[in-house]
Enzyme design. Sequence first.
Site, PDB file in Angstrom:
ATOM      1  N   ASP A   1       0.955   6.952  -0.980  1.00  0.00           N
ATOM      2  CA  ASP A   1       1.434   8.139  -1.585  1.00  0.00           C
ATOM      3  C   ASP A   1       2.796   8.749  -1.288  1.00  0.00           C
ATOM      4  O   ASP A   1       3.196   8.952  -0.146  1.00  0.00           O
ATOM      5  CB  ASP A   1       0.314   9.052  -0.931  1.00  0.00           C
ATOM      6  CG  ASP A   1       0.548  10.432  -1.614  1.00  0.00           C
ATOM      7  OD1 ASP A   1       1.198  10.535  -2.815  1.00  0.00           O
ATOM      8  OD2 ASP A   1      -0.026  11.344  -1.023  1.00  0.00           O
TER       9      ASP A   1
ATOM     10  N   ASP B   1       5.884   9.860  -8.323  1.00  0.00           N
ATOM     11  CA  ASP B   1       4.656  10.006  -7.289  1.00  0.00           C
ATOM     12  C   ASP B   1       3.746   8.662  -7.623  1.00  0.00           C
ATOM     13  O   ASP B   1       3.029   8.796  -8.670  1.00  0.00           O
ATOM     14  CB  ASP B   1       3.797  11.326  -7.696  1.00  0.00           C
ATOM     15  CG  ASP B   1       2.692  11.527  -6.736  1.00  0.00           C
ATOM     16  OD1 ASP B   1       2.658  10.782  -5.980  1.00  0.00           O
ATOM     17  OD2 ASP B   1       1.949  12.468  -7.001  1.00  0.00           O
TER      18      ASP B   1
END
Length: 498
Positions: free
Chosen positions: A118, A355
């Site tokens: 992440d 992201d």
Amino acid sequence: MRGLCLLALQLLLLVLALLHQRKCHGLLLPLTNTLSSLRVANGTTTTTLLPIHDLLRSSSLRSAARHRRHRALRSPRPRQPPPAHRQLSLPLAPGSDYTLSLSVGPASAAAPVSLFLDTGSDLVWFPCAPFTCMLCDGKPTPGRSSRLPPPIDSHRVPCASPLCSAAHSSSPTSDLCAAAGCPLDDIETGSCGSSSSSHHACPPLYYAYGDGSLVAHLRRGRVALAASVAVRDFTFACAHTALGEPVGVAGFGRGPLSLPAQLSPSLSGRFSYCLVSHSFRADRLIRPSPLILGRTPDAADETGGFVYTPLLRNPRHPYFYTVALEAVTVGSTRIPARPELGRVDRAGNGGMVVDSGTTFTMLPGETHARVAEAFAVAMDAAGFARAELAEAQTGLTPCYRYAATDRGVPPLALHFRGDDATVALPRRNYFMGFKSEEGDGVGCLMLMNGGEDGGDGPAGTLGNFQQQGFEVVYDVDAGRVGFARRRCTDLWDSLSRR
């Protein structure tokens, strides 16, 4: 003696070659897509893959929830202990996230953990026994998601540690030590967070995200990424209770607690990954997606098509990799992006976040509407019929009746700030064909409406689905993000042979 000298010379040359390889290519790690192991019970002893339209629906809902959580972020405020509170969103979409394996604990008894990669957060955490996860029935647990007791070689981080403050949104150490129950005279003398005061540890962390939350304790111990790379004083979080999230996360954001930030300087300043294109089909994931820590381009890489865009400084949310999106081109129509996509104000609002934990790219409402309108005009002109039922089933729009042999889908490109920083997306990255619930061939625009314009937090998000088939390099040292078209399976093969 001559033989010994020759052997020493050979060993020296081997070491130099290995060092040169590490310098040029970094540390290679495999990323596994959760789609490759995603199964649901069908009431018998066998299992089946989830239908693609179900995966799309789940991924679109999770992407929207994650983007909303990013936009709901506020600047840190004083808060009453305990526990300290920091807003954080986590990747939850089954079949569209990527995991890597680490091992924790002493080398003689290290245990593997599988964590989501992440880049939108900056903390490494995993479940620790005893672990209770509410509303986790049916959630995928890819790989080996161990619920370990806290590693025997680890210890709680003191309340006065700078990393404790970092985990609590830079809260003052005096507040954190007060939350830990430290006496006032120890707080005033600075002795509360000493190693001898182990009972005055960093207070528990409460994290809230899209549709869940967790409580964790900050610890420090040995974490290994590969047989030859281990960090003895790595700071991570042990979660004992969670809502809706049974796995863990390897935060790759720009904060001091992230995984790259805690590695050696040769590995921390630059990393890249190349996500294998899957179109939500597990049979396409024949090789892992390469993650390269310490990626330093050689001459071949520099001529391999990288385009770079500068990172924008975000004073309120510094762990985001924020870039400026200036326009989107659909066919021959160039659509200027909303102004907030190209800047970050002093409150930390605006820009586009790159992201890995969000599936689909999210655009501000007006920008998405103009992109969707230009796309619809081109599709209508090419004779495609609208498939509104598929839009209701997937949460994506617009959708059309489509077969893989059809032609006429307009090209789409993203224009970032920088010299020729244009990223032309392959068709499968923005318009994917699949079978609807009724069995008809359909295809949908894979960019989503991120909600009303303006407001708090990032204005847009570049999701991992649009990053497939690109090597994306996060060059923290140079303050930029780069994109280059790659056959990611070939890149894995070439690097794994070195």
